[in-house]
Structures are given as C-alpha cells and as structure tokens.
Write a protein that holds these residues in place. Structure first.
Motif, mmCIF file in Angstrom:
data_model
loop_
_atom_site.group_PDB
_atom_site.id
_atom_site.type_symbol
_atom_site.label_atom_id
_atom_site.label_comp_id
_atom_site.label_asym_id
_atom_site.label_seq_id
_atom_site.Cartn_x
_atom_site.Cartn_y
_atom_site.Cartn_z
ATOM 1 N N GLU A 1 17.820 23.455 32.431
ATOM 2 C CA GLU A 1 17.091 24.528 31.735
ATOM 3 C C GLU A 1 16.049 23.953 30.781
ATOM 4 N N GLY A 2 16.347 22.818 30.182
ATOM 5 C CA GLY A 2 15.384 22.165 29.314
ATOM 6 C C GLY A 2 14.159 21.691 30.080
ATOM 7 N N ILE A 3 14.388 21.159 31.267
ATOM 8 C CA ILE A 3 13.275 20.717 32.113
ATOM 9 C C ILE A 3 12.412 21.902 32.519
ATOM 10 N N VAL A 4 13.057 23.015 32.856
ATOM 11 C CA VAL A 4 12.306 24.217 33.228
ATOM 12 C C VAL A 4 11.478 24.716 32.045
ATOM 13 N N ALA A 5 12.078 24.725 30.861
ATOM 14 C CA ALA A 5 11.373 25.199 29.671
ATOM 15 C C ALA A 5 10.156 24.330 29.365
ATOM 16 N N ARG A 6 10.282 23.026 29.588
ATOM 17 C CA ARG A 6 9.176 22.117 29.274
ATOM 18 C C ARG A 6 8.138 22.076 30.389
ATOM 19 N N GLY A 7 8.599 22.019 31.635
ATOM 20 C CA GLY A 7 7.664 21.826 32.744
ATOM 21 C C GLY A 7 7.259 23.082 33.486
ATOM 22 N N LYS A 8 7.972 24.191 33.234
ATOM 23 C CA LYS A 8 7.669 25.482 33.864
ATOM 24 C C LYS A 8 7.724 25.426 35.389
ATOM 25 N N ALA A 9 8.480 24.488 35.946
ATOM 26 C CA ALA A 9 8.537 24.339 37.403
ATOM 27 C C ALA A 9 9.515 25.319 38.021
ATOM 28 N N GLU A 10 9.244 25.664 39.260
ATOM 29 C CA GLU A 10 10.109 26.527 40.056
ATOM 30 C C GLU A 10 10.386 25.847 41.391
ATOM 31 N N ALA A 11 11.319 26.405 42.134
ATOM 32 C CA ALA A 11 11.634 25.868 43.456
ATOM 33 C C ALA A 11 10.384 25.891 44.336
ATOM 34 N N GLY A 12 10.155 24.793 45.030
ATOM 35 C CA GLY A 12 9.031 24.712 45.938
ATOM 36 C C GLY A 12 7.745 24.227 45.316
#
Length: 214
Positions: free
Chosen positions: A117-128
C-alpha cells in the motif's frame, strides 16, 4: 516449533536480498537499459550493500527497528525511483510490524500488505502499468491466500515467490504506463520491467530465508 519469523530471519532475508541483487546487478541493469535509465541494478546493489554495511552484522532488537532502518538507508542512499519505492516498502512494513521480536503469519502478511500500500501511495501504480506493482501485488495476494488456507510460513512465502516471478514475466508484453519506460510507448513492450524483476528477487530471498530458518 512456532510458525514465526524472528529478527534473525528478517536479517537473513535482507542479507540474502543484498547478495542476490549484487549477483544479478548486470542483469537488472540490462533490463533497465532497454526501457529505463540503465541504473536499476547499480542502484539496488549500492543501496542494499549500504543497508547491510550499516547493520554491521548485528541483529536489531525488534522488527520495526530492523525494517525501518532498512527503509531509511534505502531512501538516503539510492537514487532514481527504486530508493523511495523500496524505502517506503520497508518503512511501512516496519511501522506495521511494531516493536516485536517475531512475527507470526498474520503479522507478516499485514506488514507485506502495508508495504504494498505504501508503494501504491507513492508510485500511484496499478496492475498492468509495467512496474514493480505487477510482481508485488500478486505476491502479497498469494501470501494472504495461502495463509488464509492454512499454509505455514514456508509454504506461503514460496507461493508468494512463485506469484512474484509470474508477475515479473507477465510484464514482458505490457506497454508501460508509468515511469521512465512509459516515454517509450509501444517500444516498451517486449521487455521485462526491472522493478518487477527485483521484486521477484525480494520474494524469492524471503522464501529462502524462511525455509532456512525451519
């Protein structure tokens, strides 16, 4: 034997990860040279070497002390995207783990989920998007599913490693939508994402450390 992972095993994981990224530095750089800045291998090797050097062979007293220390060292010593992303991963893991000397399966699962979740919050990446998320998210999901199904830590971590490897390989045909690789558009297809590759190494070494402690 209690099915837990202690600080000694966590340190073994970090050391194994350092050894693996140093060994595979040229391969990671080769992957990054195709779609990035050709520095992922060097950055990860330098960062993880700094981490292990700072630890100095000693075992921190608690899981949060160890994991937060790893995260802070990576943030301060690694350039590019990998330092902040991997640093955030370990910082969030440490915050969630807390001041304990060992983690059971549920606690490790919660720490890994918080790191993701921290990586998502920082990088805003999604599947694909063709990023490390494409290896990390399936790995964390596989770990959760295995633990939920009654698997022990060794089995769950091995399933996570297999899912991370599959996620890494699945980035090959993708067109990048995030990061430096996204500038290449369609030309980014046909290459494995280097961040996904190092993430697969992360989970493979976790599984090896847990297997080695049992």
């Amino acid at each position: 034997m209690t099915d837990t992972i202690g600080t000694t095993t966590l340190l073994d994981w970090i050391t194994r990860f350092r050894d693996a990224v140093v060994e595979k530095r040229d391969w990671l750089t080769e992957l990054d040279s195709a779609i990035g800045d050709a520095d992922h291998g060097a950055n990860m090797a330098r960062g993880m070497t700094a981490v292990v050097d700072k630890l100095g062979g000693g075992v921190p007293a608690t899981a949060d002390e160890l994991l937060k220390g790893v995260g802070m060292t990576l943030v301060s010593s690694v350039g590019g995207a990998s330092g902040p992303l991997y640093g955030t991963l370990f910082l969030r893991m440490g915050m969630t783990a807390g001041a304990v000397t060992e983690l059971d399966a549920a606690a490790l699962a919660a720490a890994l989920r918080a790191g993701l979740e921290g990586i998502v919050a920082r990088g805003k990446a999604e599947a694909g998007d063709k990023t490390m998320f494409d290896a990390m998210s399936p790995a964390v999901d596989a770990f959760d599913a295995a633990i939920g199904g009654g698997a022990d830590l060794a089995s769950a971590s091995r399933r996570a490693a297999e899912a991370a490897a599959a996620g890494r390989d699945a980035t090959l045909p993708l067109v990048a939508r995030k990061g430096r690789a996204s500038y290449l558009g369609e030309r980014s297809a046909g290459h494995i994402d280097p961040g996904a590759a190092s993430t697969a190494i992360l989970f493979d070494t976790l599984a090896a450390a847990i297997a080695g402690s049992s």
